[in-house]
Design a protein around this motif. Structure first.
Motif, short mmCIF file in Angstrom:
data_model
loop_
_atom_site.label_atom_id
_atom_site.label_comp_id
_atom_site.label_asym_id
_atom_site.label_seq_id
_atom_site.Cartn_x
_atom_site.Cartn_y
_atom_site.Cartn_z
N ALA B 29 1.11 -1.14 0.00
CA ALA B 29 -0.03 0.09 -0.03
C ALA B 29 0.84 1.33 -0.05
O ALA B 29 0.59 2.06 -0.84
CB ALA B 29 -0.96 -0.25 1.17
N LYS B 30 1.83 1.26 0.70
CA LYS B 30 2.89 2.55 0.80
C LYS B 30 3.62 2.63 -0.44
O LYS B 30 3.78 3.80 -0.94
CB LYS B 30 4.00 2.04 1.92
CG LYS B 30 3.54 2.44 3.32
CD LYS B 30 4.88 2.70 4.00
CE LYS B 30 4.76 1.80 5.38
NZ LYS B 30 6.13 1.76 5.92
N GLN B 31 3.87 1.60 -1.21
CA GLN B 31 4.50 1.63 -2.49
C GLN B 31 3.53 2.23 -3.47
O GLN B 31 3.96 2.96 -4.39
CB GLN B 31 4.95 0.23 -3.06
CG GLN B 31 6.32 -0.26 -2.32
CD GLN B 31 6.20 -1.74 -2.63
OE1 GLN B 31 5.29 -2.49 -3.24
NE2 GLN B 31 7.57 -2.21 -2.28
N ASN B 32 2.38 2.16 -2.99
CA ASN B 32 1.30 2.85 -4.11
C ASN B 32 0.75 3.96 -3.45
O ASN B 32 -0.43 4.44 -3.96
CB ASN B 32 0.18 1.95 -4.47
CG ASN B 32 0.33 0.59 -5.22
OD1 ASN B 32 0.88 0.74 -6.63
ND2 ASN B 32 0.78 -0.54 -4.63
N GLN B 33 1.43 4.66 -2.41
CA GLN B 33 0.97 6.32 -1.98
C GLN B 33 -0.35 6.15 -1.22
O GLN B 33 -1.23 7.07 -1.27
CB GLN B 33 1.13 7.14 -2.92
CG GLN B 33 2.46 7.54 -3.29
CD GLN B 33 3.07 6.54 -4.47
OE1 GLN B 33 2.25 6.27 -5.07
NE2 GLN B 33 4.36 5.98 -4.24
N VAL B 34 -0.95 4.92 -0.61
CA VAL B 34 -2.09 4.96 -0.12
C VAL B 34 -1.80 5.57 1.35
O VAL B 34 -0.78 5.27 1.78
CB VAL B 34 -2.26 3.29 0.18
CG1 VAL B 34 -3.59 3.25 0.99
CG2 VAL B 34 -2.91 2.76 -1.17
N GLU B 35 -2.93 6.27 1.61
CA GLU B 35 -2.67 7.01 2.81
C GLU B 35 -3.78 6.66 4.13
O GLU B 35 -3.26 6.62 5.23
CB GLU B 35 -3.23 8.43 2.55
CG GLU B 35 -2.34 9.19 1.73
CD GLU B 35 -2.96 10.66 1.16
OE1 GLU B 35 -2.87 11.61 2.00
OE2 GLU B 35 -3.67 10.67 0.43
N LEU B 36 -4.67 5.45 3.71
CA LEU B 36 -5.35 4.96 4.60
C LEU B 36 -5.75 3.50 4.10
O LEU B 36 -6.39 3.40 2.96
CB LEU B 36 -6.60 5.61 4.63
CG LEU B 36 -8.09 4.86 5.37
CD1 LEU B 36 -7.66 4.46 6.81
CD2 LEU B 36 -9.28 5.55 5.43
N LEU B 37 -5.45 2.67 4.88
CA LEU B 37 -5.50 1.15 4.50
C LEU B 37 -6.39 0.44 5.22
O LEU B 37 -6.14 0.20 6.46
CB LEU B 37 -4.02 0.48 4.39
CG LEU B 37 -4.04 -1.00 3.73
CD1 LEU B 37 -4.60 -1.11 2.52
CD2 LEU B 37 -2.78 -1.78 4.00
N LEU B 38 -7.45 -0.15 4.79
CA LEU B 38 -8.53 -0.88 5.38
C LEU B 38 -8.26 -2.29 5.16
O LEU B 38 -8.31 -2.70 4.05
CB LEU B 38 -9.92 -0.04 5.15
CG LEU B 38 -11.28 -1.15 5.65
CD1 LEU B 38 -11.26 -1.21 7.12
CD2 LEU B 38 -12.33 -0.69 4.95
N PHE B 39 -8.29 -3.16 6.13
CA PHE B 39 -8.24 -4.46 6.23
C PHE B 39 -9.58 -5.02 6.42
O PHE B 39 -10.47 -4.36 6.97
CB PHE B 39 -7.18 -5.21 7.28
CG PHE B 39 -6.12 -4.95 6.95
CD1 PHE B 39 -5.09 -5.89 6.20
CD2 PHE B 39 -5.21 -3.95 7.28
CE1 PHE B 39 -3.70 -5.78 5.78
CE2 PHE B 39 -3.88 -3.68 6.97
CZ PHE B 39 -3.10 -4.67 6.29
N PRO B 40 -9.89 -6.45 6.13
CA PRO B 40 -11.31 -7.05 6.47
C PRO B 40 -11.51 -7.25 7.87
O PRO B 40 -10.55 -7.18 8.62
CB PRO B 40 -11.28 -8.41 5.75
CG PRO B 40 -9.84 -8.50 4.73
CD PRO B 40 -9.03 -7.34 5.39
N GLU B 41 -12.57 -7.66 8.18
CA GLU B 41 -12.90 -8.10 9.46
C GLU B 41 -12.24 -9.22 10.11
O GLU B 41 -11.82 -10.04 9.21
CB GLU B 41 -14.42 -8.47 9.58
CG GLU B 41 -15.02 -9.22 10.95
CD GLU B 41 -16.44 -9.78 10.49
OE1 GLU B 41 -17.18 -9.67 9.36
OE2 GLU B 41 -17.07 -9.84 11.68
N LEU B 42 -11.73 -9.23 11.09
CA LEU B 42 -10.88 -10.33 11.82
C LEU B 42 -9.57 -10.54 10.90
O LEU B 42 -9.23 -11.84 10.90
CB LEU B 42 -11.75 -11.42 12.02
CG LEU B 42 -12.76 -11.38 13.13
CD1 LEU B 42 -13.76 -12.47 13.17
CD2 LEU B 42 -12.12 -11.07 14.56
N SER B 43 -9.02 -9.62 10.50
CA SER B 43 -8.01 -9.88 9.29
C SER B 43 -6.73 -10.71 10.25
O SER B 43 -5.92 -11.27 9.64
CB SER B 43 -7.57 -8.49 8.71
OG SER B 43 -7.38 -7.61 9.95
N LEU B 44 -6.66 -10.35 11.29
CA LEU B 44 -5.53 -10.99 11.98
C LEU B 44 -5.79 -12.32 12.47
O LEU B 44 -4.78 -12.96 12.90
CB LEU B 44 -5.21 -10.02 13.40
CG LEU B 44 -3.73 -10.02 13.85
CD1 LEU B 44 -2.83 -9.67 12.47
CD2 LEU B 44 -3.85 -8.88 14.95
#
Lengths: 284, 285
Positions: B29-44
């Motif tokens: 995401a950083k490589q693509n200059q994303v400023e806010l990254l949302l993961f799915p529910e219970l992603s961990l």
């Protein structure tokens, strides 16, 4: 000419599936389930019938032909056309295959049991084939892919620990009508699509003769009973006969044992399957 | 502002592996200059945890959570985990982190416990639906089923949210001849709620399979007019990102001032009356 399948899907459009989407879900899930368990190959029994043919085509799409092993396991009374149809599928997909004639071990056993009924013989053959697939599973390091469809599972029309046994079953949530629809779409040879389904345990056996109703009728019935949750009165109003309602609902309940693991008598406070609950994909 | 959705495939019950997956997605995401990254529910953790839920609960002060939060220095990250509270209740939680700090935690309120879902057996029910300030504006989080209760986005909009983040684990089921059941409802729901509340909605749905149950993906970003800006592929992992114009919230709200005209007092008055009536109803009528 309108085929019987097209007729059924016109009469029962609620059974129709988006074929490409269904195949994409089935193959991607099949691939993921097998690969995350650490396997790259699968093995399955090929009878010459439509169910095992569809399982094979799905497996080939998921893993590629070089990672699928088809096993033909005829008994001496198996019909010649079954073997020919199985060969067609093997040629068409290009998978690796082998044939194991189960007649010697089946005959050796039943020489000791001359009074055995056709049912016992059929079950024994189904379980013999299962043991061969699981042996080859260890040999090839390949998981066994199942071939039982949703209609069969619900009706209990299969042998427990026999043809019903597998590691992953891509057909278990498809009615027979849907198996036929996807088989046609995916390119299963027409001789297989059109013949009467049979367990091929004795000459001229057909599933529908033995069950007493047609798969198309019972699929429409199962849809209304299970998916639409209609009551008995509503089912009769829908035009299903009292006999069918009675016969099928009884069959479903009576065969529940085939769909479950053996009962464990509870002693502890964390009994396997009761209050010790984990998915099979635990940690995968 | 560039927002991203990590349409990922978490491993079931393996926090270590998923932790590293998160780092990979953050890097991408950083490589693509994303400023806010949302993961799915219970992603961990993955979704169908059953008894694994007990082992996977983590306090917000645990090492894993604290370390993952440190990766929010260059971009804001929002991920899901099983939260173990100080009073030993497990929650299906989503955490918003920015600049190396925890900004907000939402505990899932509406826990589906019917059909194939069994969340109410394992999780405690969240008691709060509240927006929170971020460097991009006021946001709210609703986890999957939360979004199917219209009071939830309503509350967030009334609480000045300009974004609703919807991490999800929506399964591929009830397939018919045209689609996966609930899929078109999801998009209609997201588009309607975005338009009715004049805010952005980010829907991040996972992919992958757990015991034969597949999750459909198809993550999506909808603007305050209810137009879908982008949608991810079905069933495949994908980093979906797009640039959004924050000023669209202002324009949408000036154009159609639904929020200005909302009569909160009326709603509260009527809800109180309804609640009072329910309390007073005789039990056996």
């Amino acid at each position: 000419m309108v085929s019987k399948l097209e007729e059924q899907l016109q009469m029962a459009p609620y059974l129709a599936l988006d074929s490409p989407l269904a195949i994409s879900i089935l193959t991607s899930a099949l691939k993921e389930e097998v690969e995350k368990a650490g396997f790259h190959k699968v093995v399955l029994g090929l009878s010459g019938g439509i169910d095992s043919a569809l399982s094979l085509y799905l497996a080939v799409q998921a893993f590629g032909k070089d990672n699928v092993i088809a096993v033909c396991m005829p008994y001496r009374t198996s019909s010649a056309s079954s073997l020919t149809d199985a060969q067609k599928v093997i040629l068409d997909t290009g998978v690796q295959s082998l044939t194991v004639d189960i007649s010697p071990q089946i005959d050796a056993y039943f020489e000791l049991m001359p009074e055995a009924t056709p049912l016992r013989k059929g079950n024994k053959m189904a379980r013999e084939r299962m043991t061969i697939l699981y042996d080859l599973s260890a040999h090839y390091n390949a998981l066994v892919v199942g071939t039982s469809n949703r209609t069969e599972l619900l009706l209990g029309y299969g042998t427990q620990f026999g043809d019903a046994a597998s590691a992953v079953n891509p057909l278990g949530d498809l009615y027979k009508t849907q198996v036929r629809q996807l088989s046609k779409f995916i390119g299963v040879p027409s001789s297989i699509l059109e013949k009467a389904p049979s367990a091929d345990l004795w000459e001229d056996q057909t599933d529908e003769k033995e069950l007493g109703f047609s798969y198309y009728d019972v699929d429409r019935f199962l849809y209304h009973l299970l998916d639409k949750r209609l009551s008995r009165e509503q089912l009769v109003q829908q035009g299903f006969s009292d006999t069918l309602v009675e016969q099928v609902t009884k069959r479903i309940a009576r065969n529940q044992y085939k769909r479950r693991m053996p009962i464990i008598i509870k002693i502890s406070n964390r009994t396997v399957g009761v209050d010790f609950r984990y998915m099979r994909d635990w940690g995968l | 502002m560039r927002v991203g959705l990590a349409q990922m495939r978490p491993a079931l019950g393996d926090i270590q592996r998923n932790y590293h997956l998160h780092l990979d997605w953050i890097k991408k995401a950083k490589q693509n200059q994303v400023e806010l990254l949302l993961f799915p529910e219970l992603s961990l953790t993955g979704y169908h945890l059953l008894d694994l839920t007990y082992d996977l609960g983590r306090s917000v002060h645990s090492q894993e959570i604290k370390e993952l939060v440190t990766y929010s220095k260059d971009l804001d990250i929002v991920f899901g985990f099983v939260e173990l509270s100080e009073d030993h209740v497990l929650y299906n939680s989503t955490l918003y982190a920015s600049n190396g700090e925890i900004v907000h935690i939402h505990r899932k309120v509406y826990l589906p416990t019917y059909g194939m879902f069994d969340e109410g057996r394992y999780f405690g029910r969240g008691e709060v639906i509240r927006s929170f300030p971020t460097r991009f504006g006021q946001m709210g989080i609703l986890i999957c089923e939360d979004m199917w209760h219209p009071s939830a986005p309503f509350l967030l909009a009334q609480d000045k949210a300009q974004f609703i983040l919807v991490p999800s684990n929506s399964p591929a089921r009830s397939l018919d001849q045209s689609e996966i059941g609930s899929q078109s409802f999801w998009y209609a729901n997201l588009e309607n709620q975005a338009a009715l509340n004049s805010l952005f909605i980010l829907f991040c749905n996972r992919v992958g399979t757990e015991d034969g149950i597949s999750f459909f993906g198809g993550s999506s970003i909808v603007n305050p007019y209810g137009d879908e800006l982008v949608r991810a592929n079905m069933l495949e992992e994908q980093l979906l990102y797009t640039d959004i114009d924050l000023d669209e919230v202002r324009r949408a709200r000036l154009e159609t001032p639904l929020l200005r005209d909302e009569n909160l007092d009326l709603t509260i008055r009527e809800l109180n009356r309804i609640r009072q009536n329910r309390l007073e109803q005789k039990r056996w009528t």
